[in-house]
Design a protein around this motif. Sequence first.
Motif, mmCIF file in Angstrom:
data_model
loop_
_atom_site.group_PDB
_atom_site.id
_atom_site.type_symbol
_atom_site.label_atom_id
_atom_site.label_comp_id
_atom_site.label_asym_id
_atom_site.label_seq_id
_atom_site.Cartn_x
_atom_site.Cartn_y
_atom_site.Cartn_z
ATOM 1 N N LEU A 79 0.716 -1.255 0.175
ATOM 2 C CA LEU A 79 -0.003 0.230 0.073
ATOM 3 C C LEU A 79 0.736 1.442 -0.062
ATOM 4 O O LEU A 79 1.962 0.865 0.874
ATOM 5 C CB LEU A 79 -1.024 0.010 1.316
ATOM 6 C CG LEU A 79 -2.163 -0.724 0.863
ATOM 7 C CD1 LEU A 79 -1.957 -2.461 1.573
ATOM 8 C CD2 LEU A 79 -3.622 -0.568 1.387
ATOM 9 N N ARG A 80 0.039 2.064 -1.021
ATOM 10 C CA ARG A 80 1.423 2.973 -1.039
ATOM 11 C C ARG A 80 0.506 4.739 -0.650
ATOM 12 O O ARG A 80 -0.912 4.536 -1.947
ATOM 13 C CB ARG A 80 2.410 3.134 -2.177
ATOM 14 C CG ARG A 80 1.679 3.002 -3.477
ATOM 15 C CD ARG A 80 1.962 2.631 -4.533
ATOM 16 N NE ARG A 80 1.651 1.833 -5.496
ATOM 17 C CZ ARG A 80 1.025 3.320 -6.973
ATOM 18 N NH1 ARG A 80 1.184 4.045 -6.133
ATOM 19 N NH2 ARG A 80 0.395 2.420 -7.444
ATOM 20 N N ASP A 113 4.988 3.902 2.332
ATOM 21 C CA ASP A 113 4.715 2.642 2.351
ATOM 22 C C ASP A 113 3.962 1.955 3.696
ATOM 23 O O ASP A 113 4.853 2.088 4.415
ATOM 24 C CB ASP A 113 5.860 2.130 1.564
ATOM 25 C CG ASP A 113 6.509 2.737 0.452
ATOM 26 O OD1 ASP A 113 6.094 2.872 -0.774
ATOM 27 O OD2 ASP A 113 7.616 3.370 0.602
ATOM 28 N N LEU A 145 -3.153 3.830 -2.320
ATOM 29 C CA LEU A 145 -3.276 2.740 -3.660
ATOM 30 C C LEU A 145 -2.652 0.947 -2.851
ATOM 31 O O LEU A 145 -2.031 1.133 -2.318
ATOM 32 C CB LEU A 145 -2.707 3.066 -4.761
ATOM 33 C CG LEU A 145 -3.081 4.994 -5.061
ATOM 34 C CD1 LEU A 145 -2.041 5.161 -6.554
ATOM 35 C CD2 LEU A 145 -4.180 4.304 -5.676
ATOM 36 N N MET A 146 -3.650 0.164 -3.188
ATOM 37 C CA MET A 146 -2.845 -1.026 -3.399
ATOM 38 C C MET A 146 -2.073 -1.513 -4.676
ATOM 39 O O MET A 146 -3.155 -2.247 -5.626
ATOM 40 C CB MET A 146 -3.700 -1.926 -2.533
ATOM 41 C CG MET A 146 -3.414 -2.650 -1.555
ATOM 42 S SD MET A 146 -5.042 -4.421 -0.950
ATOM 43 C CE MET A 146 -5.641 -5.444 -2.429
ATOM 44 N N ASP A 147 -1.055 -2.453 -4.311
ATOM 45 C CA ASP A 147 -0.642 -2.700 -5.690
ATOM 46 C C ASP A 147 -0.895 -4.390 -5.083
ATOM 47 O O ASP A 147 -0.130 -4.690 -3.756
ATOM 48 C CB ASP A 147 0.655 -2.953 -5.643
ATOM 49 C CG ASP A 147 0.565 -1.173 -6.277
ATOM 50 O OD1 ASP A 147 -0.733 -0.709 -6.340
ATOM 51 O OD2 ASP A 147 1.658 -0.555 -5.926
ATOM 52 N N HIS A 178 4.767 -3.532 -6.850
ATOM 53 C CA HIS A 178 4.585 -1.844 -6.758
ATOM 54 C C HIS A 178 4.423 -0.780 -7.473
ATOM 55 O O HIS A 178 4.749 -1.088 -10.023
ATOM 56 C CB HIS A 178 5.898 -1.309 -6.779
ATOM 57 C CG HIS A 178 6.000 0.106 -6.028
ATOM 58 N ND1 HIS A 178 5.422 0.787 -4.692
ATOM 59 C CD2 HIS A 178 6.232 1.339 -6.676
ATOM 60 C CE1 HIS A 178 5.819 1.635 -4.544
ATOM 61 N NE2 HIS A 178 5.767 3.063 -5.863
ATOM 62 N N HIS A 217 1.217 -1.299 -9.271
ATOM 63 C CA HIS A 217 0.525 -1.473 -10.672
ATOM 64 C C HIS A 217 -0.979 -1.756 -9.527
ATOM 65 O O HIS A 217 -1.677 -2.879 -9.321
ATOM 66 C CB HIS A 217 1.131 -2.818 -11.329
ATOM 67 C CG HIS A 217 1.760 -2.560 -12.288
ATOM 68 N ND1 HIS A 217 1.717 -2.532 -13.485
ATOM 69 C CD2 HIS A 217 3.596 -3.629 -12.011
ATOM 70 C CE1 HIS A 217 2.892 -2.075 -14.121
ATOM 71 N NE2 HIS A 217 3.766 -3.264 -13.170
ATOM 72 N N ALA A 218 -1.596 -0.626 -9.180
ATOM 73 C CA ALA A 218 -2.389 -0.788 -8.407
ATOM 74 C C ALA A 218 -3.961 -1.549 -8.751
ATOM 75 O O ALA A 218 -4.725 -1.064 -9.966
ATOM 76 C CB ALA A 218 -3.240 1.173 -8.012
ATOM 77 N N GLY A 247 -8.353 1.096 -4.427
ATOM 78 C CA GLY A 247 -7.213 2.757 -3.668
ATOM 79 C C GLY A 247 -8.244 3.472 -2.808
ATOM 80 O O GLY A 247 -10.076 3.802 -3.673
ATOM 81 N N ALA A 288 -9.549 -0.203 -9.212
ATOM 82 C CA ALA A 288 -8.471 0.912 -9.588
ATOM 83 C C ALA A 288 -8.627 1.158 -11.225
ATOM 84 O O ALA A 288 -8.290 2.487 -11.403
ATOM 85 C CB ALA A 288 -6.487 -0.180 -10.043
ATOM 86 N N PRO A 305 -3.882 7.225 -10.334
ATOM 87 C CA PRO A 305 -3.095 7.305 -9.928
ATOM 88 C C PRO A 305 -1.660 8.594 -8.857
ATOM 89 O O PRO A 305 -0.921 7.823 -8.440
ATOM 90 C CB PRO A 305 -1.928 6.861 -11.179
ATOM 91 C CG PRO A 305 -2.393 8.559 -12.355
ATOM 92 C CD PRO A 305 -4.813 8.309 -12.349
#
Length: 176
Positions: free
Chosen positions: A36-37, A110, A143-145, A150, A152-153, A156, A167, A172
């Motif tokens: 997650l970021r 992160d 966002l969650m990948d 990393h 490529h969500a 989110g 997504a 983005p």
Amino acid sequence: MRPIRAGGQYGGMRDLRWEEVSGWFDPEEMGTLPDLRVPGTTAEHWQALLDLVVAGGWRHEYAQGDAVRPLPRAAQVLGRPPGAECPQLRVWPARDMLAVFRFLGPQEIDFDVDLRELQGQERLDLFCGFLRAIGRHLHRPVLMDPEGAHGHAILGYDPSTDRVALASDVPPGPRR
């Protein structure tokens, strides 16, 4: 500890319906720890996150290596010498739901969650509420990948709609 509210519902509708997204929460298929970021952040956003953790009453633990320490200011953590061990902040926004934040740099927040703790509609609602709380407070997408993917969500929080979405419906991140 004041747990987060489910918050996965918006105007009587859920952000995400478990039966529609359960495949994205399958630890066997997606990896146990998705990434997650919060993109486009600064040290001030990190500090706002730390303030949210405290104000939210969420149980938390800050550690450098094996040593648990009081929660410092974000500028202090992010200003550590090059090569110093990366501290982490463990946050329990709800019972049996852990998020682990790593202070890798100011430009992106992160963190990881464990998909095994997010099974079913009730847990999904809590998770969406957690993402919304962070995104609202920081005025940023969250966002969650999939684990190790990393950038490529799959889903989110979108601050323009104040919802957690798949997504294709989430921008983005803020333009720099």
